[in-house]
Design a protein around this motif. Structure first.
Motif, PDB file in Angstrom:
ATOM      1  N   GLY A   9       0.773  -1.232   0.000  1.00  0.00           N
ATOM      2  CA  GLY A   9       0.000   0.000   0.000  1.00  0.00           C
ATOM      3  C   GLY A   9       0.807   1.286   0.000  1.00  0.00           C
ATOM      4  N   LEU A  10       2.049   1.228  -0.470  1.00  0.00           N
ATOM      5  CA  LEU A  10       2.857   2.444  -0.573  1.00  0.00           C
ATOM      6  C   LEU A  10       2.224   3.340  -1.638  1.00  0.00           C
ATOM      7  N   THR A  11       1.725   4.481  -1.239  1.00  0.00           N
ATOM      8  CA  THR A  11       0.994   5.367  -2.147  1.00  0.00           C
ATOM      9  C   THR A  11       1.844   6.596  -2.455  1.00  0.00           C
ATOM     10  N   VAL A  12       2.100   6.786  -3.747  1.00  0.00           N
ATOM     11  CA  VAL A  12       2.980   7.864  -4.194  1.00  0.00           C
ATOM     12  C   VAL A  12       2.373   8.515  -5.434  1.00  0.00           C
ATOM     13  N   ARG A  13       2.445   9.813  -5.514  1.00  0.00           N
ATOM     14  CA  ARG A  13       1.962  10.535  -6.691  1.00  0.00           C
ATOM     15  C   ARG A  13       3.018  10.469  -7.792  1.00  0.00           C
ATOM     16  N   GLY A  14       2.552  10.133  -8.987  1.00  0.00           N
ATOM     17  CA  GLY A  14       3.428  10.057 -10.144  1.00  0.00           C
ATOM     18  C   GLY A  14       2.734  10.621 -11.368  1.00  0.00           C
ATOM     19  N   PHE A  19      -1.779   9.342 -21.664  1.00  0.00           N
ATOM     20  CA  PHE A  19      -2.532  10.552 -21.993  1.00  0.00           C
ATOM     21  C   PHE A  19      -1.839  11.791 -21.429  1.00  0.00           C
ATOM     22  N   ASP A  20      -1.962  12.906 -22.169  1.00  0.00           N
ATOM     23  CA  ASP A  20      -1.332  14.158 -21.756  1.00  0.00           C
ATOM     24  C   ASP A  20      -1.780  14.599 -20.368  1.00  0.00           C
ATOM     25  N   PHE A  21      -3.082  14.444 -20.064  1.00  0.00           N
ATOM     26  CA  PHE A  21      -3.577  14.892 -18.769  1.00  0.00           C
ATOM     27  C   PHE A  21      -3.012  14.059 -17.623  1.00  0.00           C
ATOM     28  N   GLU A  22      -2.663  12.804 -17.880  1.00  0.00           N
ATOM     29  CA  GLU A  22      -2.046  11.982 -16.841  1.00  0.00           C
ATOM     30  C   GLU A  22      -0.637  12.479 -16.539  1.00  0.00           C
ATOM     31  N   ARG A  23       0.060  12.833 -17.579  1.00  0.00           N
ATOM     32  CA  ARG A  23       1.421  13.353 -17.420  1.00  0.00           C
ATOM     33  C   ARG A  23       1.398  14.730 -16.750  1.00  0.00           C
ATOM     34  N   ARG A  24       0.423  15.540 -17.134  1.00  0.00           N
ATOM     35  CA  ARG A  24       0.335  16.909 -16.613  1.00  0.00           C
ATOM     36  C   ARG A  24      -0.149  16.932 -15.150  1.00  0.00           C
ATOM     37  N   ASP A  25      -1.251  16.248 -14.878  1.00  0.00           N
ATOM     38  CA  ASP A  25      -1.901  16.343 -13.569  1.00  0.00           C
ATOM     39  C   ASP A  25      -1.371  15.334 -12.554  1.00  0.00           C
ATOM     40  N   GLY A  26      -0.881  14.222 -13.038  1.00  0.00           N
ATOM     41  CA  GLY A  26      -0.429  13.167 -12.143  1.00  0.00           C
ATOM     42  C   GLY A  26      -1.584  12.451 -11.461  1.00  0.00           C
ATOM     43  N   GLN A  27      -1.252  11.389 -10.747  1.00  0.00           N
ATOM     44  CA  GLN A  27      -2.242  10.622 -10.007  1.00  0.00           C
ATOM     45  C   GLN A  27      -1.506   9.739  -9.012  1.00  0.00           C
ATOM     46  N   ASP A  28      -2.245   9.206  -8.066  1.00  0.00           N
ATOM     47  CA  ASP A  28      -1.636   8.323  -7.078  1.00  0.00           C
ATOM     48  C   ASP A  28      -1.491   6.914  -7.641  1.00  0.00           C
ATOM     49  N   PHE A  29      -0.360   6.310  -7.342  1.00  0.00           N
ATOM     50  CA  PHE A  29      -0.092   4.908  -7.647  1.00  0.00           C
ATOM     51  C   PHE A  29       0.129   4.205  -6.323  1.00  0.00           C
ATOM     52  N   VAL A  30      -0.350   2.980  -6.229  1.00  0.00           N
ATOM     53  CA  VAL A  30      -0.199   2.201  -5.006  1.00  0.00           C
ATOM     54  C   VAL A  30       0.696   1.013  -5.315  1.00  0.00           C
ATOM     55  N   GLY A  67       9.485   9.891  -9.822  1.00  0.00           N
ATOM     56  CA  GLY A  67      10.519  10.315 -10.754  1.00  0.00           C
ATOM     57  C   GLY A  67      10.094  10.345 -12.203  1.00  0.00           C
ATOM     58  N   GLU A  68      11.016   9.967 -13.066  1.00  0.00           N
ATOM     59  CA  GLU A  68      10.869  10.039 -14.531  1.00  0.00           C
ATOM     60  C   GLU A  68       9.577   9.354 -15.008  1.00  0.00           C
ATOM     61  N   PRO A  69       8.702  10.102 -15.691  1.00  0.00           N
ATOM     62  CA  PRO A  69       7.447   9.517 -16.183  1.00  0.00           C
ATOM     63  C   PRO A  69       7.679   8.460 -17.263  1.00  0.00           C
ATOM     64  N   CYS A  70       6.744   7.523 -17.320  1.00  0.00           N
ATOM     65  CA  CYS A  70       6.727   6.533 -18.396  1.00  0.00           C
ATOM     66  C   CYS A  70       5.282   6.359 -18.853  1.00  0.00           C
ATOM     67  N   ASN A  71       5.112   5.800 -20.029  1.00  0.00           N
ATOM     68  CA  ASN A  71       3.770   5.610 -20.569  1.00  0.00           C
ATOM     69  C   ASN A  71       3.022   4.481 -19.861  1.00  0.00           C
ATOM     70  N   LEU A  72       3.698   3.372 -19.645  1.00  0.00           N
ATOM     71  CA  LEU A  72       3.028   2.151 -19.186  1.00  0.00           C
ATOM     72  C   LEU A  72       3.373   1.816 -17.746  1.00  0.00           C
ATOM     73  N   ILE A  73       2.389   1.274 -17.018  1.00  0.00           N
ATOM     74  CA  ILE A  73       2.698   0.827 -15.668  1.00  0.00           C
ATOM     75  C   ILE A  73       3.538  -0.454 -15.708  1.00  0.00           C
ATOM     76  N   GLU A  74       3.576  -1.126 -16.823  1.00  0.00           N
ATOM     77  CA  GLU A  74       4.495  -2.250 -16.976  1.00  0.00           C
ATOM     78  C   GLU A  74       5.948  -1.768 -16.892  1.00  0.00           C
ATOM     79  N   THR A  75       6.223  -0.631 -17.502  1.00  0.00           N
ATOM     80  CA  THR A  75       7.562  -0.039 -17.438  1.00  0.00           C
ATOM     81  C   THR A  75       7.872   0.415 -16.024  1.00  0.00           C
ATOM     82  N   LYS A  99      -3.131   1.140 -10.225  1.00  0.00           N
ATOM     83  CA  LYS A  99      -3.452   2.461 -10.772  1.00  0.00           C
ATOM     84  C   LYS A  99      -4.942   2.713 -10.515  1.00  0.00           C
ATOM     85  N   PRO A 100      -5.287   3.147  -9.296  1.00  0.00           N
ATOM     86  CA  PRO A 100      -6.693   3.250  -8.912  1.00  0.00           C
ATOM     87  C   PRO A 100      -7.488   4.314  -9.663  1.00  0.00           C
TER      88      PRO A 100
END
Length: 120
Positions: A9-14, A19-30, A67-75, A99-100
């Protein structure tokens, strides 16, 4: 090896996503992380240097997510796995990236990628 250290449950904003809005606004990943290692030396010596310090593990994983953004959560999962396998004592590791807030226009409980690797 049957010993494990688990961090859940380590929750961090990335800012990951295609999508452009995901890169711009970010979101929490667990993040969930499981390490396979022999903890007997740590148990016998009561010495944190004989195990993986889970606070340092959490900091390292959080740094990757933030840190450094990536397109896929697989990456992202592979990058996190590289951190987990970087500890000498670790024989295998499993990473789950949740990716909730995934941009899916339907009701869903969870989207996650699970990767598990052994050291070669």
């Amino acid at each position: 090896m049957s010993d494990e250290i688990r961090l859940r449950g380590l929750t961090v904003r990335g800012h990951h996503g295609v999508f452009d809005f995901e890169r711009r606004d970010g979101q929490d990943f667990v993040i969930d992380c499981t390490l396979g290692l022999d903890t007997s030396a740590a148990a016998q010596t009561d010495d944190v240097l004989q195990t993986v310090h889970y606070g340092e593990l959490a900091e390292g994983l959080a740094g990757v997510v933030a840190g450094e953004p990536c397109n896929l959560i697989e990456t992202l999962a592979q990058r996190l796995l590289d951190v987990a396998l970087g500890y000498d004592l670790v024989e295998w590791a499993e990473i789950v990236v949740h990716k909730p807030s995934a941009p899916i226009p339907l009701t869903f409980a969870d989207v996650a990628v699970v990767v598990r690797r052994e050291k070669s």
